[in-house]
Design an enzyme around this catalytic site. Structure first.
Site, PDB file in Angstrom:
ATOM      1  N   GLU A 167       0.919  -1.112  -0.121  1.00 58.65           N
ATOM      2  CA  GLU A 167      -0.156  -0.143   0.017  1.00 58.65           C
ATOM      3  C   GLU A 167       0.840   1.323   0.078  1.00 58.65           C
ATOM      4  O   GLU A 167       2.202   1.083   0.194  1.00 58.65           O
ATOM      5  CB  GLU A 167      -0.943  -0.049   1.270  1.00 58.65           C
ATOM      6  CG  GLU A 167      -2.412  -0.734   0.944  1.00 58.65           C
ATOM      7  CD  GLU A 167      -3.164   0.288   0.231  1.00 58.65           C
ATOM      8  OE1 GLU A 167      -2.665   1.272  -0.300  1.00 58.65           O
ATOM      9  OE2 GLU A 167      -4.472   0.049   0.041  1.00 58.65           O
TER      10      GLU A 167
ATOM     11  N   ASN B 197      -9.718   5.408   2.307  1.00 62.01           N
ATOM     12  CA  ASN B 197      -9.148   5.043   0.903  1.00 62.01           C
ATOM     13  C   ASN B 197      -9.564   6.382  -0.139  1.00 62.01           C
ATOM     14  O   ASN B 197     -10.168   7.267   0.562  1.00 62.01           O
ATOM     15  CB  ASN B 197      -9.288   3.736   0.257  1.00 62.01           C
ATOM     16  CG  ASN B 197      -8.540   2.750   0.511  1.00 62.01           C
ATOM     17  OD1 ASN B 197      -7.381   3.308   0.747  1.00 62.01           O
ATOM     18  ND2 ASN B 197      -9.212   1.762   1.056  1.00 62.01           N
TER      19      ASN B 197
ATOM     20  N   ASP C 213     -10.429   1.373  -3.932  1.00 67.33           N
ATOM     21  CA  ASP C 213      -9.094   1.521  -3.169  1.00 67.33           C
ATOM     22  C   ASP C 213      -8.455   2.729  -3.369  1.00 67.33           C
ATOM     23  O   ASP C 213      -9.002   3.681  -3.575  1.00 67.33           O
ATOM     24  CB  ASP C 213      -8.353   0.059  -3.055  1.00 67.33           C
ATOM     25  CG  ASP C 213      -7.422   0.000  -1.936  1.00 67.33           C
ATOM     26  OD1 ASP C 213      -7.261   0.877  -1.252  1.00 67.33           O
ATOM     27  OD2 ASP C 213      -7.352  -1.487  -1.577  1.00 67.33           O
TER      28      ASP C 213
END
Length: 291
Positions: A17, A146, A197
């Site tokens: 991430e 997100n 996301d």
């Protein structure tokens, strides 16, 4: 014709991430959040893995010597040479059930940073604004923060609570990065496969979004129209970042988190970091102003 997607790093992260590119050093940084690792890869060099000793999810550049890291206890300053972390601004530091998640720098130098429950507990997280030492909570009752990203002029912010399936858009003050209006739905993804996301916005105002569980990166015009969908070789792409000396390429992190051995065998590249085979009009993250 299918867009080509190649492997940028074959290092497998459980939860890859928070990719962010430093044009001064031609280096991509990203995280394996749940394992407390910061990954550093010069685009023409070898991967380095730094053990942070704390869950962390996002990085911003302060100056040539310092970086700002979003961690499970708040914002910390990282010394680039030594890797030492120094606490700067606590965020939910007294709540061991939450951690940092998606974050990004507004064009003015403000930092929007999100939190979430470590077990994705409903409404456990929030999204904060940090600018020159001041911290404010912008949005509460967020389950999975997100898609924090901004238009180039700083007048629009995007974000999502991934659990809702709604990508939101809100007007901002370009000088401070603070919202000036009420959030509105930009994309309703609830009837499509996967979840919204991480996202980035290019110089044309196109929002590039990684679809967790949807095996794709989707690009939306400034009015929310789907422009293109790039198939990915993994089930759980997590976040894009513009990379390269011209910012004209896109790297995408991914994850194997939540998969058992059988599912991982069917998704062998899950957790690797990829390069999309297309050219874009990307832009670089601004430096963050901490004081």
């Amino acid at each position: 014709m299918m867009d080509s997607v190649s492997v940028l790093s074959d290092h497998i992260c459980e939860l890859g991430e928070g990719p962010s590119y430093d044009p001064a050093t031609d280096t991509l940084f990203w995280f394996d959040i749940v394992n407390g690792k910061l990954l550093e890869k010069p685009l023409a060099g070898a991967l380095k893995i730094h053990d942070l000793g704390v869950m962390a999810s996002a990085i911003a550049i302060i100056d040539d010597a310092r970086q700002l890291i979003a961690t499970e206890v708040g914002l910390q300053v990282r010394d680039v040479k030594t890797g030492k972390l120094t606490p700067h601004t606590p965020i939910e530091a007294d709540n061991p059930a939450t951690r940092s998640n998606d974050s990004r720098v507004h064009p003015c130098g403000a930092f929007w940073t999100g939190t979430m429950g470590k077990g994705e507990a409903k409404d456990a997280g929030a999204i904060y604004w940090f600018f020159k030492g001041e911290l404010r909570r912008l949005f509460s009752n967020i389950t999975v923060s997100n898609s924090i990203c901004f238009s180039e002029d700083g007048a629009i912010a995007y974000y999502t609570d991934t659990s809702t399936g709604l990508l939101m858009r809100v007007a901002c003050d370009p000088a401070t990065g603070l919202p000036t209006g009420e959030p509105k739905v930009f994309v309703d993804h609830r009837s499509f496969k996967g979840y919204v996301d991480g996202s980035v916005v290019d110089r044309d105002g196109v929002v590039w979004n990684a679809v967790w569980g949807g095996r794709a990166v989707k690009a939306y015009s400034p009015d929310g129209t789907l422009l293109r969908e790039v198939p990915m070789p993994v089930t759980q792409p997590s976040c894009p970042a513009f990379i390269g000396r011209k910012g004209d390429r896109i790297a995408v992190t991914s994850a194997w988190k939540g998969k058992d051995d059988k599912q991982r065998a069917l998704d062998p590249q899950a957790g690797m970091t990829f390069l999309l085979g297309l050219s874009v009009r990307g832009r670089f993250e601004p430096r963050v102003l901490i004081a």
